[in-house]
Each structure stands twice: as C-alpha cells, then as structure tokens.
Design an enzyme around this catalytic site. Structure first.
Site, short mmCIF file in Angstrom:
data_model
loop_
_atom_site.label_atom_id
_atom_site.label_comp_id
_atom_site.label_asym_id
_atom_site.label_seq_id
_atom_site.Cartn_x
_atom_site.Cartn_y
_atom_site.Cartn_z
N ARG A 1 30.10 18.03 -24.50
CA ARG A 1 30.49 18.73 -25.78
C ARG A 1 29.46 18.56 -26.66
O ARG A 1 29.04 17.23 -26.97
CB ARG A 1 31.91 18.39 -26.14
CG ARG A 1 32.99 18.45 -25.37
CD ARG A 1 33.16 19.87 -24.80
NE ARG A 1 33.61 20.85 -25.86
CZ ARG A 1 33.57 22.10 -25.97
NH1 ARG A 1 33.24 22.61 -24.63
NH2 ARG A 1 34.15 23.00 -26.75
N HIS B 1 19.73 11.77 -21.53
CA HIS B 1 19.32 13.15 -21.53
C HIS B 1 18.51 13.33 -20.20
O HIS B 1 17.48 12.39 -20.31
CB HIS B 1 18.89 13.58 -22.72
CG HIS B 1 18.35 15.07 -22.63
ND1 HIS B 1 19.32 16.05 -22.74
CD2 HIS B 1 17.09 15.43 -22.36
CE1 HIS B 1 18.44 17.36 -22.69
NE2 HIS B 1 17.32 17.03 -22.44
N GLN C 1 17.14 7.01 -11.04
CA GLN C 1 16.60 6.20 -11.92
C GLN C 1 17.60 6.09 -13.36
O GLN C 1 17.48 5.02 -14.05
CB GLN C 1 15.55 6.98 -12.25
CG GLN C 1 14.21 6.91 -11.17
CD GLN C 1 14.24 5.65 -10.68
OE1 GLN C 1 13.75 4.52 -11.58
NE2 GLN C 1 14.15 5.29 -9.49
N GLU C 2 18.27 7.08 -13.56
CA GLU C 2 19.50 6.92 -14.65
C GLU C 2 20.28 5.93 -14.42
O GLU C 2 20.47 5.03 -15.62
CB GLU C 2 20.19 8.28 -14.98
CG GLU C 2 19.33 9.48 -15.31
CD GLU C 2 20.23 10.64 -15.33
OE1 GLU C 2 21.23 10.61 -15.99
OE2 GLU C 2 19.42 11.90 -15.44
N GLY D 1 30.46 11.37 -13.45
CA GLY D 1 30.63 10.06 -13.90
C GLY D 1 29.88 9.10 -13.17
O GLY D 1 30.26 7.92 -13.15
N SER D 2 28.83 9.55 -12.46
CA SER D 2 28.12 8.55 -11.86
C SER D 2 27.41 7.41 -12.62
O SER D 2 27.27 6.18 -12.46
CB SER D 2 26.94 9.05 -10.96
OG SER D 2 26.12 9.69 -11.76
N ASN D 3 26.81 8.04 -13.82
CA ASN D 3 26.34 7.07 -14.79
C ASN D 3 27.30 6.15 -15.22
O ASN D 3 26.96 4.99 -15.50
CB ASN D 3 25.55 7.60 -16.04
CG ASN D 3 24.17 8.33 -15.74
OD1 ASN D 3 23.14 7.47 -15.36
ND2 ASN D 3 24.04 9.49 -15.73
N ASN E 1 23.29 8.29 -25.85
CA ASN E 1 23.31 9.19 -25.07
C ASN E 1 22.43 9.24 -23.98
O ASN E 1 21.29 8.52 -24.42
CB ASN E 1 23.46 10.74 -25.62
CG ASN E 1 23.44 11.73 -24.76
OD1 ASN E 1 24.46 11.96 -23.73
ND2 ASN E 1 22.42 12.94 -25.00
N ASP F 1 19.88 16.10 -29.06
CA ASP F 1 18.93 15.33 -28.48
C ASP F 1 18.01 14.66 -29.15
O ASP F 1 16.68 15.24 -28.62
CB ASP F 1 18.60 16.24 -26.92
CG ASP F 1 19.52 16.68 -26.15
OD1 ASP F 1 20.69 15.95 -26.08
OD2 ASP F 1 19.50 17.81 -25.57
#
Ligand code: GRF
Length: 198
Positions: free
Chosen positions: A97, A115, A179-180, A14-16, A113, A151
C-alpha cells in the site's frame, strides 16, 4: 529499558518477515539487542505470511484496506493497531500500500522498507522485468528509510545480484529474494545497534 518492539507489515507471502523472525530467534535479539518481533499486521486477509507468523506464536492482525472508505481511515486503523505495541521500529516487508505523508511522518525515522532493485534505479513495480529489458548486468535489493516519496528514503543497505543471460523476471526474482532474506535481518540488526537508546 523496556524490550524494543518491532512491528512488521505484510501483504503477501511474508518470506522476508519469516526471515526476520527466524534471525531474531537464532541470533537471540531479545537477549543481545533487547528487541523482539511483537506483531505482524497484514492489509490482506489472504496473506500467506499470517500463518507463518502464527506458527511462531507472534500476534497477528488484519486491517483490510477494502473495508475502509478512504486511505486516511484505513491508515488511522492501521496506526491504532501498530501503536498498541509502541514500536521502536516498523518494518514494511512486501507491504503493498502506498502510505500518506501523515502516516510516514508519524513513524519518521523508525519506518523501513525493502525494495527489489538497486535504488535509485527502478522505483515502483515490475523491477526485475525492467532491469532485464534495460540490459542491466546486475540488479538487487535495497533496504531504505521510508519517506513520503515512494522508494526514495536514505539507503541503509543493498545487495547486488547478477542478471544471467537466461534469466526471466521469475528466476531473477527468486535469486534476489533469497538475498533479501539475508540482507533485511542484517539491516535491522544494524538499525537496532545504531539506535540503541530507542
Ligand atoms: C519482496 O521482493 C520485496 O522486496 C518486495 O516485495 C516482495 C515481498 O516478498 N517489496 P515477501 O512477501 O517478503 O515474500
């Protein structure tokens, strides 16, 4: 206009999600964008991100996919949980999922999302190892709209990260992830600004 709710779906660290929550607080999204992170939902009870959200007083829920007999019944329960918040935006942040066309259709245009590759290169899993093996000099991450094809939706933002000669998939993943954490909140702010009537 009512505050716009963002619901974030996670499966793991859950870092993003934490970076998005942090940006929402620091940049005062509630005041300047009329938006807030309303809930964090995990399909895994053990996801570390749940505790991170709870520390920030964000409501959390678990919809454990193994408790459902089919993808359809799992997604029905997930949608019911998400839709309690009538979200303007649903954000997948390490949500592991595959989603059916019906689910994606229900959130069409409001499902994002992240990726860990420069799409359209390296869809699917093990992106960093595959980028190293392909001899790429750069890889990165992409924020995109979610469509029924994995994706494959419209690209909203990208960040490029150099691949260094000594990189392993772990060292590279770490640099891409940092960077995300900058890009995902930025992409969401852009989305909220563009879709300011929702
Ligand atoms: C990130 O690398 C993201 O791009 C991918 O899964 C990872 C999730 O990490 N979809 P976290 O759960 O946000 O820490």
């Amino acid at each position: 206009m009512q505050t716009r709710n963002i619901v974030i779906l996670i499966s793991g660290s859950g870092s993003n999600m934490a970076a998005i929550v942090d940006a929402a607080q620091r940049q005062q999204w509630q005041t300047y964008l009329n938006a807030r992170v309303a809930a964090v939902i995990s399909n895994r009870p053990s996801a570390d991100g749940l505790a991170l959200a709870q520390v920030q007083n964000i409501p959390t829920a678990i919809i454990d996919h193994v408790q459902y007999e089919s993808r359809t019944t799992f997604e029905q329960a997930l949608s019911a949980q998400i839709d309690q918040y009538q979200p303007s935006l649903v954000v997948l942040a390490g949500f592991m999922r595959v989603l059916t066309a019906d689910f994606v259709h229900h959130y069409a245009g409001r499902l994002l999302n992240i990726h860990p590759s420069l799409l359209p290169a390296f869809t699917g899993l093990n992106t960093h190892q595959r980028a190293i093996e392909a001899g790429c000099k750069f890889t990165g991450a992409t924020v995109h709209q979610v469509t029924k094809d994995l994706d494959n939706g419209a690209i909203l933002d990208q960040v490029a990260v150099p691949i260094l000669p000594q990189d392993t998939s772990e060292t590279l993943a770490k640099r891409v992830l940092s960077q995300e954490h900058i890009m995902y909140p930025r992409a969401i702010v852009n989305w909220l600004q563009i879709h300011n009537t929702r």
